[in-house]
Structures are given as C-alpha cells and as structure tokens.
Design a protein around this motif. Structure first.
Motif, PDB file in Angstrom:
ATOM      1  N   LEU A 105     -25.297  -4.090  89.170  1.00 27.51           N
ATOM      2  CA  LEU A 105     -25.492  -3.145  90.292  1.00 27.51           C
ATOM      3  C   LEU A 105     -25.216  -4.139  91.522  1.00 27.51           C
ATOM      4  O   LEU A 105     -24.722  -3.537  92.582  1.00 27.51           O
ATOM      5  CB  LEU A 105     -26.975  -2.551  90.178  1.00 27.51           C
ATOM      6  N   ASP A 106     -25.729  -5.336  91.641  1.00 25.20           N
ATOM      7  CA  ASP A 106     -25.379  -6.205  92.820  1.00 25.20           C
ATOM      8  C   ASP A 106     -23.985  -6.249  92.873  1.00 25.20           C
ATOM      9  O   ASP A 106     -23.342  -6.273  94.109  1.00 25.20           O
ATOM     10  CB  ASP A 106     -26.206  -7.619  92.592  1.00 25.20           C
ATOM     11  N   THR A 107     -23.264  -6.578  91.655  1.00 21.21           N
ATOM     12  CA  THR A 107     -21.654  -6.722  91.958  1.00 21.21           C
ATOM     13  C   THR A 107     -21.059  -5.594  92.373  1.00 21.21           C
ATOM     14  O   THR A 107     -20.410  -5.717  93.143  1.00 21.21           O
ATOM     15  CB  THR A 107     -21.355  -7.129  90.560  1.00 21.21           C
ATOM     16  N   ALA A 108     -21.388  -4.399  91.854  1.00 22.40           N
ATOM     17  CA  ALA A 108     -20.808  -3.132  92.252  1.00 22.40           C
ATOM     18  C   ALA A 108     -21.051  -2.909  93.896  1.00 22.40           C
ATOM     19  O   ALA A 108     -20.333  -2.458  94.433  1.00 22.40           O
ATOM     20  CB  ALA A 108     -21.430  -2.010  91.446  1.00 22.40           C
ATOM     21  N   GLU A 109     -22.434  -3.099  94.332  1.00 23.21           N
ATOM     22  CA  GLU A 109     -22.764  -3.061  95.651  1.00 23.21           C
ATOM     23  C   GLU A 109     -22.120  -4.020  96.605  1.00 23.21           C
ATOM     24  O   GLU A 109     -21.655  -3.518  97.709  1.00 23.21           O
ATOM     25  CB  GLU A 109     -24.284  -3.248  95.805  1.00 23.21           C
ATOM     26  N   SER A 110     -21.669  -5.373  96.151  1.00 23.79           N
ATOM     27  CA  SER A 110     -20.976  -5.985  96.838  1.00 23.79           C
ATOM     28  C   SER A 110     -19.658  -5.476  97.193  1.00 23.79           C
ATOM     29  O   SER A 110     -19.117  -6.016  98.281  1.00 23.79           O
ATOM     30  CB  SER A 110     -20.910  -7.546  96.178  1.00 23.79           C
ATOM     31  N   THR A 111     -19.050  -4.625  96.693  1.00 23.46           N
ATOM     32  CA  THR A 111     -17.666  -4.171  96.938  1.00 23.46           C
ATOM     33  C   THR A 111     -17.638  -3.423  97.950  1.00 23.46           C
ATOM     34  O   THR A 111     -16.296  -3.190  98.734  1.00 23.46           O
ATOM     35  CB  THR A 111     -17.049  -3.414  95.839  1.00 23.46           C
ATOM     36  N   LYS A 112     -18.724  -3.082  98.700  1.00 24.21           N
ATOM     37  CA  LYS A 112     -18.716  -2.336  99.824  1.00 24.21           C
ATOM     38  C   LYS A 112     -18.314  -3.142 100.946  1.00 24.21           C
ATOM     39  O   LYS A 112     -17.743  -2.665 101.915  1.00 24.21           O
ATOM     40  CB  LYS A 112     -19.990  -1.833 100.033  1.00 24.21           C
ATOM     41  N   SER A 113     -18.635  -4.667 100.975  1.00 22.31           N
ATOM     42  CA  SER A 113     -18.291  -5.483 102.203  1.00 22.31           C
ATOM     43  C   SER A 113     -16.804  -5.949 101.850  1.00 22.31           C
ATOM     44  O   SER A 113     -16.308  -6.653 102.723  1.00 22.31           O
ATOM     45  CB  SER A 113     -19.273  -6.514 102.178  1.00 22.31           C
ATOM     46  N   LEU A 114     -16.018  -5.593 100.934  1.00 17.35           N
ATOM     47  CA  LEU A 114     -14.731  -6.140 100.742  1.00 17.35           C
ATOM     48  C   LEU A 114     -13.783  -5.013 101.390  1.00 17.35           C
ATOM     49  O   LEU A 114     -13.923  -4.051 101.653  1.00 17.35           O
ATOM     50  CB  LEU A 114     -14.337  -6.008  99.294  1.00 17.35           C
ATOM     51  N   PRO A 115     -12.452  -5.782 101.808  1.00 19.68           N
ATOM     52  CA  PRO A 115     -11.329  -4.989 102.103  1.00 19.68           C
ATOM     53  C   PRO A 115     -10.861  -3.904 101.364  1.00 19.68           C
ATOM     54  O   PRO A 115     -10.986  -3.761 100.309  1.00 19.68           O
ATOM     55  CB  PRO A 115     -10.126  -5.993 102.360  1.00 19.68           C
ATOM     56  N   PRO A 116     -10.708  -2.610 102.215  1.00 21.24           N
ATOM     57  CA  PRO A 116     -10.290  -1.419 101.267  1.00 21.24           C
ATOM     58  C   PRO A 116      -8.922  -1.869 100.430  1.00 21.24           C
ATOM     59  O   PRO A 116      -8.160  -2.549 100.895  1.00 21.24           O
ATOM     60  CB  PRO A 116      -9.850  -0.440 102.393  1.00 21.24           C
ATOM     61  N   SER A 117      -8.985  -1.427  99.381  1.00 19.44           N
ATOM     62  CA  SER A 117      -7.863  -1.493  98.095  1.00 19.44           C
ATOM     63  C   SER A 117      -7.836  -3.099  97.681  1.00 19.44           C
ATOM     64  O   SER A 117      -6.806  -3.367  97.293  1.00 19.44           O
ATOM     65  CB  SER A 117      -6.800  -0.962  98.834  1.00 19.44           C
TER      66      SER A 117
END
Length: 130
Positions: A105-117
């Motif tokens: 869940l933490d890994t999936a949540e971390s994607t919110k701070s990554l650049p789009p695409s």
C-alpha cells in the motif's frame, strides 16, 4: 550522465543479466546465502556488499520510497518508464502478512508523488496460500 558512465552502466547491466542467466551461478548464489558463511559477520558483510553493488542495484530501485522516487525521476528524465513492483517478503504469520500488505500500500501510495507517466504499471504479486 556522460557517455562513459552510460557505457559503464550498460556493460554492468549486461554482466548482471548474464550472471543471472547462468543457472549454476544462481544455484551457487542461493547456496552461499543459505550457508553458514552468512553467520560470520565479516564474510556476510562482504557477500551482501557484493550483492548490493551488482544484482540488487540492477533489479531494485531502492531500499525505501525516497530512493525509489529519486531513481524513477532520473529514469523519467532520460525518457524511460518503469514498472514498480513491491517485493514481497516470505510471510508465515498474520503479522508478516500485514507488513507485506502495508508495504504494498505504501508503494502504491508513493506513485502519487512521481511525475505523470513515469511508471508504465504497478505489478501486484498475488500469492496463493495453502
């Protein structure tokens, strides 16, 4: 990234992929990791250091979300996209299963701070428990 460092990284990647494609090499590596050698602190540190600088660095983006995010951004700036996978640890009790779930869940949540695409997908390992 300079041309020399790019070539060095490419050669290191090719060597890592070749090593894991040689089945006896993988078998020896597994034997070493399970052996009594890993009970000797100095030998264990040397072995883990070697693994960290070769196989681990090739297949893992980092030991935590901050390290992963940094590498994903670098790859994205180079025009590459990644596949984000949370590596599940072996779980034989509820506490370990809960840690694995929270890690995913933490890994999936971390994607919110990554650049789009910057990620082409997130891989969810599904395990069948007997």
């Amino acid at each position: 990234m300079t041309r020399t460092s790019s070539l060095r990284r490419l050669l290191k990647a090719a060597l890592n992929l070749h090593m894991v494609a040689v089945e006896p090499m993988v078998d020896v590596g597994m034997w070493v990791m399970r052996s009594r050698l890993m009970q000797t602190p100095l030998i264990k540190d040397v072995i883990l250091g070697l693994i960290q600088s070769t196989i681990y660095d090739h297949f893992c983006t980092g030991e935590n979300t901050a390290a992963t995010e940094k590498l994903v951004i670098e790859l994205n700036e180079a025009g590459l996209r990644g596949m984000l996978v949370y590596a599940l640890e072996y779980a034989d009790d509820n506490e370990a299963c809960d840690r694995n779930l929270q890690g995913f869940l933490d890994t999936a949540e971390s994607t919110k701070s990554l650049p789009p695409s910057s990620m082409s997908c997130i891989i969810v390992p599904l395990l069948k428990l007997l």
